[in-house]
Motif scaffolding. Structure first.
Motif, PDB file in Angstrom:
ATOM      1  N   VAL A  49      -4.062   3.990  12.659  1.00 30.46           N
ATOM      2  CA  VAL A  49      -5.278   4.100  11.841  1.00 30.46           C
ATOM      3  C   VAL A  49      -5.709   5.556  11.716  1.00 30.46           C
ATOM      4  CG1 VAL A  49      -7.699   3.430  11.651  1.00 30.46           C
ATOM      5  CG2 VAL A  49      -6.011   1.786  12.516  1.00 30.46           C
ATOM      6  N   GLY A  50      -5.503   6.315  12.771  1.00 35.60           N
ATOM      7  CA  GLY A  50      -5.881   7.723  12.734  1.00 35.60           C
ATOM      8  C   GLY A  50      -5.140   8.490  11.668  1.00 35.60           C
ATOM      9  N   ARG A  51      -3.858   8.219  11.525  1.00 38.81           N
ATOM     10  CA  ARG A  51      -3.073   8.894  10.489  1.00 38.81           C
ATOM     11  C   ARG A  51      -3.622   8.577   9.101  1.00 38.81           C
ATOM     12  NH1 ARG A  51       3.439   8.991  11.551  1.00 38.81           N
ATOM     13  NH2 ARG A  51       3.438   9.650  13.731  1.00 38.81           N
ATOM     14  N   SER A  52      -3.866   7.306   8.842  1.00 42.84           N
ATOM     15  CA  SER A  52      -4.383   6.908   7.530  1.00 42.84           C
ATOM     16  C   SER A  52      -5.713   7.579   7.234  1.00 42.84           C
ATOM     17  CB  SER A  52      -4.546   5.385   7.462  1.00 42.84           C
ATOM     18  OG  SER A  52      -3.310   4.728   7.610  1.00 42.84           O
ATOM     19  N   GLY A  53      -6.592   7.594   8.239  1.00 37.99           N
ATOM     20  CA  GLY A  53      -7.900   8.203   8.034  1.00 37.99           C
ATOM     21  C   GLY A  53      -7.810   9.690   7.766  1.00 37.99           C
ATOM     22  N   LEU A  54      -6.966  10.376   8.525  1.00 33.95           N
ATOM     23  CA  LEU A  54      -6.859  11.826   8.372  1.00 33.95           C
ATOM     24  C   LEU A  54      -6.213  12.202   7.036  1.00 33.95           C
ATOM     25  CD1 LEU A  54      -7.372  14.540   9.670  1.00 33.95           C
ATOM     26  CD2 LEU A  54      -5.155  14.363  10.814  1.00 33.95           C
ATOM     27  N   ILE A  55      -5.124  11.528   6.690  1.00 35.47           N
ATOM     28  CA  ILE A  55      -4.455  11.835   5.423  1.00 35.47           C
ATOM     29  C   ILE A  55      -5.353  11.482   4.240  1.00 35.47           C
ATOM     30  CG2 ILE A  55      -2.499  11.282   3.937  1.00 35.47           C
ATOM     31  CD1 ILE A  55      -0.852  10.786   6.446  1.00 35.47           C
ATOM     32  N   GLY A  56      -6.003  10.318   4.320  1.00 33.99           N
ATOM     33  CA  GLY A  56      -6.901   9.921   3.236  1.00 33.99           C
ATOM     34  C   GLY A  56      -8.052  10.895   3.050  1.00 33.99           C
ATOM     35  N   THR A  57      -8.613  11.359   4.163  1.00 28.03           N
ATOM     36  CA  THR A  57      -9.701  12.329   4.092  1.00 28.03           C
ATOM     37  C   THR A  57      -9.219  13.635   3.473  1.00 28.03           C
ATOM     38  OG1 THR A  57     -10.788  11.379   6.033  1.00 28.03           O
ATOM     39  CG2 THR A  57     -11.385  13.630   5.436  1.00 28.03           C
ATOM     40  N   ALA A  58      -8.036  14.082   3.875  1.00 30.72           N
ATOM     41  CA  ALA A  58      -7.490  15.329   3.348  1.00 30.72           C
ATOM     42  C   ALA A  58      -7.213  15.229   1.848  1.00 30.72           C
ATOM     43  CB  ALA A  58      -6.213  15.698   4.102  1.00 30.72           C
ATOM     44  N   VAL A  59      -6.587  14.140   1.431  1.00 35.07           N
ATOM     45  CA  VAL A  59      -6.292  13.956   0.006  1.00 35.07           C
ATOM     46  C   VAL A  59      -7.583  13.892  -0.805  1.00 35.07           C
ATOM     47  CG1 VAL A  59      -5.332  12.360  -1.703  1.00 35.07           C
ATOM     48  CG2 VAL A  59      -4.052  12.863   0.390  1.00 35.07           C
ATOM     49  N   GLY A  60      -8.571  13.143  -0.296  1.00 36.10           N
ATOM     50  CA  GLY A  60      -9.845  13.025  -0.997  1.00 36.10           C
ATOM     51  C   GLY A  60     -10.595  14.347  -1.075  1.00 36.10           C
ATOM     52  N   ALA A  61     -10.576  15.119   0.026  1.00 34.84           N
ATOM     53  CA  ALA A  61     -11.279  16.399   0.042  1.00 34.84           C
ATOM     54  C   ALA A  61     -10.641  17.385  -0.930  1.00 34.84           C
ATOM     55  CB  ALA A  61     -11.276  16.976   1.458  1.00 34.84           C
ATOM     56  N   LEU A  96      -2.007  15.756  -8.827  1.00 38.20           N
ATOM     57  CA  LEU A  96      -1.134  15.572  -7.668  1.00 38.20           C
ATOM     58  C   LEU A  96      -1.796  14.685  -6.614  1.00 38.20           C
ATOM     59  CD1 LEU A  96       1.531  16.383  -6.252  1.00 38.20           C
ATOM     60  CD2 LEU A  96       0.312  18.359  -5.309  1.00 38.20           C
ATOM     61  N   ALA A  97      -3.066  14.933  -6.326  1.00 32.93           N
ATOM     62  CA  ALA A  97      -3.789  14.115  -5.353  1.00 32.93           C
ATOM     63  C   ALA A  97      -3.931  12.676  -5.846  1.00 32.93           C
ATOM     64  CB  ALA A  97      -5.166  14.720  -5.085  1.00 32.93           C
ATOM     65  N   THR A  98      -4.149  12.508  -7.150  1.00 34.95           N
ATOM     66  CA  THR A  98      -4.251  11.159  -7.726  1.00 34.95           C
ATOM     67  C   THR A  98      -2.951  10.392  -7.539  1.00 34.95           C
ATOM     68  OG1 THR A  98      -5.857  11.919  -9.374  1.00 34.95           O
ATOM     69  CG2 THR A  98      -4.682   9.865  -9.840  1.00 34.95           C
ATOM     70  N   PHE A  99      -1.831  11.072  -7.740  1.00 34.53           N
ATOM     71  CA  PHE A  99      -0.522  10.437  -7.553  1.00 34.53           C
ATOM     72  C   PHE A  99      -0.372   9.903  -6.128  1.00 34.53           C
ATOM     73  CE2 PHE A  99       3.792  11.034  -5.871  1.00 34.53           C
ATOM     74  CZ  PHE A  99       4.494  10.129  -6.657  1.00 34.53           C
ATOM     75  N   HIS A 100      -0.677  10.730  -5.143  1.00 36.04           N
ATOM     76  CA  HIS A 100      -0.500  10.313  -3.751  1.00 36.04           C
ATOM     77  C   HIS A 100      -1.499   9.215  -3.370  1.00 36.04           C
ATOM     78  CE1 HIS A 100       2.613  13.076  -2.501  1.00 36.04           C
ATOM     79  NE2 HIS A 100       1.998  14.047  -3.165  1.00 36.04           N
ATOM     80  N   PHE A 101      -2.712   9.297  -3.901  1.00 38.23           N
ATOM     81  CA  PHE A 101      -3.681   8.234  -3.629  1.00 38.23           C
ATOM     82  C   PHE A 101      -3.214   6.905  -4.202  1.00 38.23           C
ATOM     83  CE2 PHE A 101      -7.135   5.722  -5.519  1.00 38.23           C
ATOM     84  CZ  PHE A 101      -7.735   5.261  -4.357  1.00 38.23           C
ATOM     85  N   LEU A 102      -2.730   6.910  -5.444  1.00 38.43           N
ATOM     86  CA  LEU A 102      -2.299   5.662  -6.078  1.00 38.43           C
ATOM     87  C   LEU A 102      -1.072   5.075  -5.389  1.00 38.43           C
ATOM     88  CD1 LEU A 102      -2.869   6.420  -9.876  1.00 38.43           C
ATOM     89  CD2 LEU A 102      -4.169   4.869  -8.400  1.00 38.43           C
ATOM     90  N   GLU A 103      -0.185   5.925  -4.872  1.00 35.24           N
ATOM     91  CA  GLU A 103       0.950   5.403  -4.113  1.00 35.24           C
ATOM     92  C   GLU A 103       0.457   4.565  -2.933  1.00 35.24           C
ATOM     93  OE1 GLU A 103       4.560   5.989  -4.523  1.00 35.24           O
ATOM     94  OE2 GLU A 103       3.688   6.280  -6.508  1.00 35.24           O
ATOM     95  N   ILE A 121       3.156   9.010   0.913  1.00 40.24           N
ATOM     96  CA  ILE A 121       4.364   9.808   0.690  1.00 40.24           C
ATOM     97  C   ILE A 121       4.076  11.313   0.619  1.00 40.24           C
ATOM     98  CG2 ILE A 121       5.603   7.906  -0.404  1.00 40.24           C
ATOM     99  CD1 ILE A 121       5.367   9.328  -3.068  1.00 40.24           C
ATOM    100  N   VAL A 122       3.020  11.775   1.286  1.00 39.07           N
ATOM    101  CA  VAL A 122       2.811  13.217   1.393  1.00 39.07           C
ATOM    102  C   VAL A 122       3.864  13.835   2.308  1.00 39.07           C
ATOM    103  CG1 VAL A 122       0.335  13.117   0.924  1.00 39.07           C
ATOM    104  CG2 VAL A 122       1.149  12.902   3.273  1.00 39.07           C
ATOM    105  N   ASN A 123       4.460  12.998   3.166  1.00 35.65           N
ATOM    106  CA  ASN A 123       5.520  13.459   4.058  1.00 35.65           C
ATOM    107  C   ASN A 123       6.873  12.944   3.596  1.00 35.65           C
ATOM    108  OD1 ASN A 123       4.968  10.769   4.595  1.00 35.65           O
ATOM    109  ND2 ASN A 123       5.530  10.923   6.751  1.00 35.65           N
ATOM    110  N   HIS A 124       7.025  12.774   2.306  1.00 39.00           N
ATOM    111  CA  HIS A 124       8.205  12.143   1.711  1.00 39.00           C
ATOM    112  C   HIS A 124       9.510  12.671   2.313  1.00 39.00           C
ATOM    113  CE1 HIS A 124      11.384  11.530  -1.272  1.00 39.00           C
ATOM    114  NE2 HIS A 124      10.679  10.514  -1.721  1.00 39.00           N
ATOM    115  N   SER A 125       9.715  13.974   2.253  1.00 36.99           N
ATOM    116  CA  SER A 125      10.924  14.588   2.790  1.00 36.99           C
ATOM    117  C   SER A 125      10.737  16.097   2.789  1.00 36.99           C
ATOM    118  CB  SER A 125      12.153  14.215   1.950  1.00 36.99           C
ATOM    119  OG  SER A 125      12.034  14.744   0.635  1.00 36.99           O
TER     120      SER A 125
END
Length: 338
Positions: A49-61, A96-103, A121-125
């Motif tokens: 859950v921590g990963r989701s929260g942190l990545i989501g917050t970063a993408v949203g910010a 770009l942020a919209t793309f990752h959010f929609l994924e 998929i911000v850590n895709h490869s």
């Protein structure tokens, strides 16, 4: 200093720059993969859950900041207080942020069996991370060198924007329509919940999520005015799908047999010069030939057995099979995207 010494010094300097750049990219990728966070329970794996929260917050910010910057820039542009390059940059980051959010968002609703923090998929490869950073570098280096003159081709910007919006539409809608049959990873064995999708976008395109991602990725470079990255993105994306799609279709043929062969015959890929290796199904015998056979049977008074459908010899699909590097998203029975 001789010319040979100078050449050796230049080579040594370039090698050091390349090594440091590679190390920086690998360090960034490790951070995106939360390497070193294993001692924290909610960051330990990709379901944390921590990963989701942190990545989501970063993408949203990031999206919120650049959206505000975009709106302010549009307001101040008529007064000559901002440059058009700032508007283009802000729009690019919002897209770009919209793309990752929609994924992440579409996966959470339609593919709960494969949903995780990796769905952003911000850590895709590492290759994806390098590609994104390269596009940033080209944009700002050219802005510093040429200013807003680098954006003197508004037609390319508009074409790129249409490709980005259209590509995003195709990808997100394909993920939605495919439902549980979509996965960001290729499945080498058919999951029980998978089914062959042939309606909606899939009625015409076998891989609409790949189709969307391909045009989205190169369109983003036209929006930025990155013509070097546009050429590189086009080639790398094309090469990826040129290898991935035929390999994936062989797996789908194994999953669905002649049903998939018939589907291939009536649908398209939509990416330039990417073709299927699956042959069209053998047509059924014509009615006239069947009648002739019946007449011959009556004339000779011999019993004629009903024709038997003989399967093609099984092909060895895995002699050169290799694991795919996950970009992207799949289609039909969907196993990755991408």
């Amino acid at each position: 200093m001789s010319s040979e010494d100078l050449v050796q010094k230049i080579r040594h300097g370039l090698r050091r720059v390349l090594d440091r750049t590679t190390h920086a990219m690998e360090t960034l990728q490790e951070a995106l993969n939360f390497i070193g966070w294993e001692r924290y329970p909610h960051y330990r794996d990709h379901h944390g859950v921590g990963r989701s929260g942190l990545i989501g917050t970063a993408v949203g910010a990031v999206a919120g900041f650049h959206l505000s910057l975009l709106l302010c820039s549009l307001f101040l542009l008529p007064y000559g207080l901002v440059r058009s390059s700032l508007i283009v940059w802000s729009l690019h980051i919002v897209l770009l942020a919209t793309f990752h959010f929609l994924e992440f968002f579409v996966t959470s609703l339609r593919q709960p069996h494969s949903f995780s923090t990796d769905s952003f998929i911000v850590n895709h490869s590492l290759n994806y991370t390098v590609a994104i950073v390269a596009s940033f570098v080209e944009f700002w280096v050219e802005v510093l060198l040429f200013g807003s003159r680098r954006l003197r081709y508004p037609l390319f910007f508009l074409v790129g924007l249409v490709m980005v919006v259209g590509g995003q539409y195709f990808r997100s809608l394909a993920m939605w329509q495919c439902g549980e049959s979509f996965n960001h990873m290729i499945a080498h064995e058919k999951p029980s919940h998978h089914r062959l999708m042939t309606s909606g976008l899939y009625q015409y395109l076998r891989h609409p999520s790949y189709f969307g991602w391909f045009y989205w990725s190169i369109g983003m470079q036209l929006v930025l005015g990155n013509f070097w990255c546009f050429a590189a993105y086009f080639y790398v994306s094309w090469k990826f799908f040129h290898e991935r799609i035929p390999y994936e279709e062989e797996l789908l043929l194994r999953f669905y047999g002649d049903e998939y062969r018939q589907y291939v015959a009536r649908s398209y890929i939509g990416i330039p010069f990417v073709f299927s290796k699956i042959t069209a199904p053998t047509p059924a015998p014509s009615a006239s030939r069947t009648d002739d056979a019946a007449v011959a049977a009556d004339a000779t008074a011999e019993d004629v057995a009903s024709p038997t459908l003989i399967d093609d010899d099984d092909e060895d699909l895995y002699d050169s099979a290799r694991q795919s590097a996950a970009p992207s998203a799949s289609s039909s029975a969907k196993q990755k995207d991408e």
